[in-house]
Write a protein that holds these residues in place. Structure first.
Motif, PDB file in Angstrom:
ATOM      1  N   MET A 152       0.827  -1.209   0.000  1.00  0.00           N
ATOM      2  CA  MET A 152       0.000   0.000   0.000  1.00  0.00           C
ATOM      3  C   MET A 152       0.865   1.264   0.000  1.00  0.00           C
ATOM      4  N   THR A 153       1.993   1.209   0.712  1.00  0.00           N
ATOM      5  CA  THR A 153       2.905   2.354   0.718  1.00  0.00           C
ATOM      6  C   THR A 153       3.418   2.660  -0.675  1.00  0.00           C
ATOM      7  N   ASN A 154       3.811   1.620  -1.402  1.00  0.00           N
ATOM      8  CA  ASN A 154       4.319   1.831  -2.761  1.00  0.00           C
ATOM      9  C   ASN A 154       3.248   2.436  -3.674  1.00  0.00           C
ATOM     10  N   LEU A 155       2.012   1.943  -3.547  1.00  0.00           N
ATOM     11  CA  LEU A 155       0.949   2.450  -4.413  1.00  0.00           C
ATOM     12  C   LEU A 155       0.631   3.911  -4.104  1.00  0.00           C
ATOM     13  N   VAL A 156       0.532   4.248  -2.801  1.00  0.00           N
ATOM     14  CA  VAL A 156       0.230   5.632  -2.436  1.00  0.00           C
ATOM     15  C   VAL A 156       1.395   6.544  -2.795  1.00  0.00           C
ATOM     16  N   ASP A 157       2.618   6.096  -2.546  1.00  0.00           N
ATOM     17  CA  ASP A 157       3.796   6.911  -2.856  1.00  0.00           C
ATOM     18  C   ASP A 157       3.888   7.172  -4.356  1.00  0.00           C
ATOM     19  N   ASN A 158       3.611   6.159  -5.175  1.00  0.00           N
ATOM     20  CA  ASN A 158       3.631   6.351  -6.628  1.00  0.00           C
ATOM     21  C   ASN A 158       2.577   7.380  -7.049  1.00  0.00           C
ATOM     22  N   ALA A 159       1.392   7.273  -6.451  1.00  0.00           N
ATOM     23  CA  ALA A 159       0.330   8.211  -6.817  1.00  0.00           C
ATOM     24  C   ALA A 159       0.712   9.647  -6.464  1.00  0.00           C
ATOM     25  N   ILE A 160       1.389   9.835  -5.323  1.00  0.00           N
ATOM     26  CA  ILE A 160       1.802  11.178  -4.923  1.00  0.00           C
ATOM     27  C   ILE A 160       2.919  11.695  -5.820  1.00  0.00           C
ATOM     28  N   ARG A 161       3.906  10.861  -6.111  1.00  0.00           N
ATOM     29  CA  ARG A 161       5.088  11.320  -6.851  1.00  0.00           C
ATOM     30  C   ARG A 161       4.811  11.550  -8.329  1.00  0.00           C
ATOM     31  N   HIS A 162       3.820  10.844  -8.888  1.00  0.00           N
ATOM     32  CA  HIS A 162       3.614  10.912 -10.340  1.00  0.00           C
ATOM     33  C   HIS A 162       2.370  11.714 -10.724  1.00  0.00           C
ATOM     34  N   THR A 163       1.878  12.555  -9.840  1.00  0.00           N
ATOM     35  CA  THR A 163       0.750  13.423 -10.168  1.00  0.00           C
ATOM     36  C   THR A 163       1.156  14.875  -9.917  1.00  0.00           C
ATOM     37  N   PRO A 164       0.598  15.806 -10.671  1.00  0.00           N
ATOM     38  CA  PRO A 164       0.963  17.220 -10.504  1.00  0.00           C
ATOM     39  C   PRO A 164       0.311  17.810  -9.246  1.00  0.00           C
ATOM     40  N   ALA A 165       0.784  18.999  -8.880  1.00  0.00           N
ATOM     41  CA  ALA A 165       0.216  19.708  -7.734  1.00  0.00           C
ATOM     42  C   ALA A 165      -1.263  19.990  -7.969  1.00  0.00           C
ATOM     43  N   GLY A 166      -2.054  19.903  -6.896  1.00  0.00           N
ATOM     44  CA  GLY A 166      -3.487  20.106  -6.995  1.00  0.00           C
ATOM     45  C   GLY A 166      -4.262  18.836  -7.275  1.00  0.00           C
ATOM     46  N   SER A 167      -3.571  17.708  -7.427  1.00  0.00           N
ATOM     47  CA  SER A 167      -4.253  16.446  -7.721  1.00  0.00           C
ATOM     48  C   SER A 167      -4.938  15.906  -6.457  1.00  0.00           C
ATOM     49  N   THR A 168      -5.930  15.076  -6.683  1.00  0.00           N
ATOM     50  CA  THR A 168      -6.650  14.404  -5.591  1.00  0.00           C
ATOM     51  C   THR A 168      -6.419  12.898  -5.701  1.00  0.00           C
ATOM     52  N   ILE A 169      -6.024  12.313  -4.590  1.00  0.00           N
ATOM     53  CA  ILE A 169      -5.755  10.868  -4.531  1.00  0.00           C
ATOM     54  C   ILE A 169      -6.759  10.264  -3.548  1.00  0.00           C
ATOM     55  N   VAL A 170      -7.418   9.191  -3.950  1.00  0.00           N
ATOM     56  CA  VAL A 170      -8.465   8.570  -3.126  1.00  0.00           C
ATOM     57  C   VAL A 170      -8.095   7.109  -2.863  1.00  0.00           C
ATOM     58  N   SER A 171      -8.115   6.734  -1.583  1.00  0.00           N
ATOM     59  CA  SER A 171      -7.906   5.334  -1.184  1.00  0.00           C
ATOM     60  C   SER A 171      -9.239   4.769  -0.719  1.00  0.00           C
ATOM     61  N   ARG A 172      -9.654   3.656  -1.342  1.00  0.00           N
ATOM     62  CA  ARG A 172     -10.919   3.023  -0.972  1.00  0.00           C
ATOM     63  C   ARG A 172     -10.683   1.593  -0.491  1.00  0.00           C
ATOM     64  N   LEU A 173     -11.511   1.185   0.472  1.00  0.00           N
ATOM     65  CA  LEU A 173     -11.475  -0.193   0.982  1.00  0.00           C
ATOM     66  C   LEU A 173     -12.917  -0.589   1.246  1.00  0.00           C
ATOM     67  N   GLU A 174     -13.410  -1.589   0.519  1.00  0.00           N
ATOM     68  CA  GLU A 174     -14.832  -1.906   0.577  1.00  0.00           C
ATOM     69  C   GLU A 174     -15.061  -3.387   0.300  1.00  0.00           C
ATOM     70  N   ARG A 175     -16.288  -3.806   0.564  1.00  0.00           N
ATOM     71  CA  ARG A 175     -16.718  -5.162   0.241  1.00  0.00           C
ATOM     72  C   ARG A 175     -17.593  -5.115  -1.004  1.00  0.00           C
ATOM     73  N   ILE A 176     -17.264  -5.984  -1.973  1.00  0.00           N
ATOM     74  CA  ILE A 176     -18.064  -6.078  -3.198  1.00  0.00           C
ATOM     75  C   ILE A 176     -18.325  -7.556  -3.455  1.00  0.00           C
TER      76      ILE A 176
END
Length: 463
Positions: A352-376
């Motif tokens: 999870m750290t790698n996925l969140v870190d990648n999302a932060i490092r590879h998106t421009p300023a002002g971006s929104t990152i959403v983490s979801r955890l659910e049952r489907i």
């Protein structure tokens, strides 16, 4: 010689063992049948003699000696084939009737040898029963045992012939099965020889004897596929290491050359610190590669334990929220509470750290990152999505391999191992990792194969 291979095969030896066991069982059954039939024939013979003697003795007791002799004459005419032979001796020892021809007949059961044909030296064996007559004297009733002896001889011949036929059929069947099995195995061995000779694309043909052997071939082919994938991965890793570590090693060498020429102590210390940092970067790459290799080998499942995935992912998001804010981005969490799974908490946190870190490092300023955890549909689904530039569809599989980096990311720190490590951790936990289009941006979806266990319902949101 090739035709002898069927006799040397295990199938032939096994068929011989079965033939021996079947022949022994058949012989035992035939012996029991022969004994039973023989005993039945003897009992029937003795029953006939007992009945005949009782009838004639009754004639002597009730009607007298003359009636006895008349009854014997009638019985001779009625039997036709001389079913019984008689001998009557009166009180004075005179022979009144003698069909047996020997004076050695005794009271009770006995065996009598008679010679009917002077030209034939072989004696005929009679079964006899001697009884005392009510008016004095002795009555002997006898019958031949030729039919019983012939029946026994016929059964003995049948036993020998049947045993020989069973043995021959078993040997022929064993040879045919062995030859067929050896031909099938020769094809498999030839394919194995080609694999050992270097043709790693070769696969084993189905043996075809039974479903179990075909399953063995399928498992061996699956093993060869796995070995081939590992060998391809090893070759790819070797190529990637040679290519991607050349740059940091070159920078390290250049830094060491500059350090050697440094005369200023401060500059010398700064160069040493830079060289150490570059060495740590190289060592981190090797550690990541070793960990990816270990995970892909399946090592680590023995450390799995029940854990609260909701709490684990929540800690990761809470740790990265300040990082996202400092980078001018928004990190949002929408997690169902109390989702329990079995796994390695440290590895899942790293994923999870790698996925969140990648999302932060590879998106421009002002971006929104959403983490979801659910049952489907009873399964746990985790996702990290952003509204950044995303990844082109044709490159999504490639970013999960070692050292692969998008062109726009080559000026950022890193070696291209983060997503590969995340994919290896997901595979170890049997989690399906999909890279999807978030329109705009990228959505990384993780689907856990194990069913979700929920302690407490609800959704926790962090802004």
């Amino acid at each position: 010689m090739a035709w002898l291979s069927g006799f040397r095969s295990g199938a032939f030896r096994f068929a011989c063992l079965l033939a021996l066991a079947f022949a022994a069982g058949s012989a035992l059954v035939l012996v029991v049948v022969e004994r039973s039939i023989a005993h039945y024939a003897v009992d029937a013979t003795e029953g006939g003699l007992t009945s005949e003697a009782a009838i004639l003795a009754g004639e002597d007791r009730e009607e007298g000696r003359a009636s006895l002799l008349g009854a014997i004459a009638r019985h001779r005419r009625a039997s036709g084939a001389e079913a019984f032979r008689y001998q009557v001796i009166d009180r004075a020892g005179r022979l009144l009737v003698d069909d047996i021809g020997t004076p050695t007949v005794r009271l009770g059961w006995g065996q009598v040898a008679v010679h009917d044909d002077p030209q034939d030296p072989a004696a005929e064996t009679l079964r006899s029963l001697g009884v005392a007559l009510p008016n004095g004297g002795t009555l002997v009733v006898a019958t031949d045992t030729y039919d019983i002896q012939e029946l026994r001889r016929a059964l003995d011949r049948f036993l020998v012939v049947a045993g020989a036929v069973i043995t021959v059929l078993a040997l022929v069947g064993g040879y045919l099965i062995g030859a067929l099995f050896m031909r099938r195995l020769d094809r498999v061995n030839a394919a194995i020889a080609r694999v050992m000779a270097g043709n790693t694309a070769e696969r084993l043909p189905p043996i075809g004897i039974s479903r179990e052997f075909d399953q063995l071939s399928a498992n061996l082919n699956a093993m060869l596929d796995r070995i081939g994938a590992l060998m391809d991965g090893l070759r790819q890793v070797t190529t990637d290491i040679a290519h991607d570590l050349r740059t940091p090693l070159g920078r390290l060498r250049q830094q060491l050359e500059q350090t050697r020429d440094a005369r200023d102590p401060e500059r010398f210390d700064a160069s040493i610190d830079t060289a150490i940092a570059q060495t740590d970067e190289i060592l981190a790459i090797f550690r990541a590669l070793l960990r990816i290799g270990t995970l892909e080998g399946g090592d680590g499942r023995q450390y799995f334990a029940p854990l609260d995935l909701s709490e684990l992912v929540g800690r990761v998001i809470a740790a990265y929220q300040p990082v996202a804010e400092d980078d001018g981005k928004t990190l949002i969490a929408a997690h169902a509470n109390g989702l329990l799974i079995e796994g390695d908490a440290e590895l899942l946190a790293q994923m999870m750290t790698n996925l969140v870190d990648n999302a932060i490092r590879h998106t421009p300023a002002g971006s929104t990152i959403v983490s979801r955890l659910e049952r489907i549909d009873g399964a746990i689904v985790a996702s990290v999505s952003d509204d950044g530039p995303g990844i082109p569809p044709h490159e999504r599989d490639a970013v999960l391999t070692r050292f692969y980096r998008l062109d726009r990311s080559r000026n950022l720190p890193g070696a291209g191992l983060g997503m590969a490590l995340a994919a290896a951790i997901a595979a170890l936990h049997r989690v399906r990792l999909d890279l999807l289009d978030n329109r705009p941006g990228l959505r990384v979806r993780l689907t856990f194969a194990q069913p979700a266990r929920v302690v407490e319902t609800g959704v926790a949101a962090l802004d």
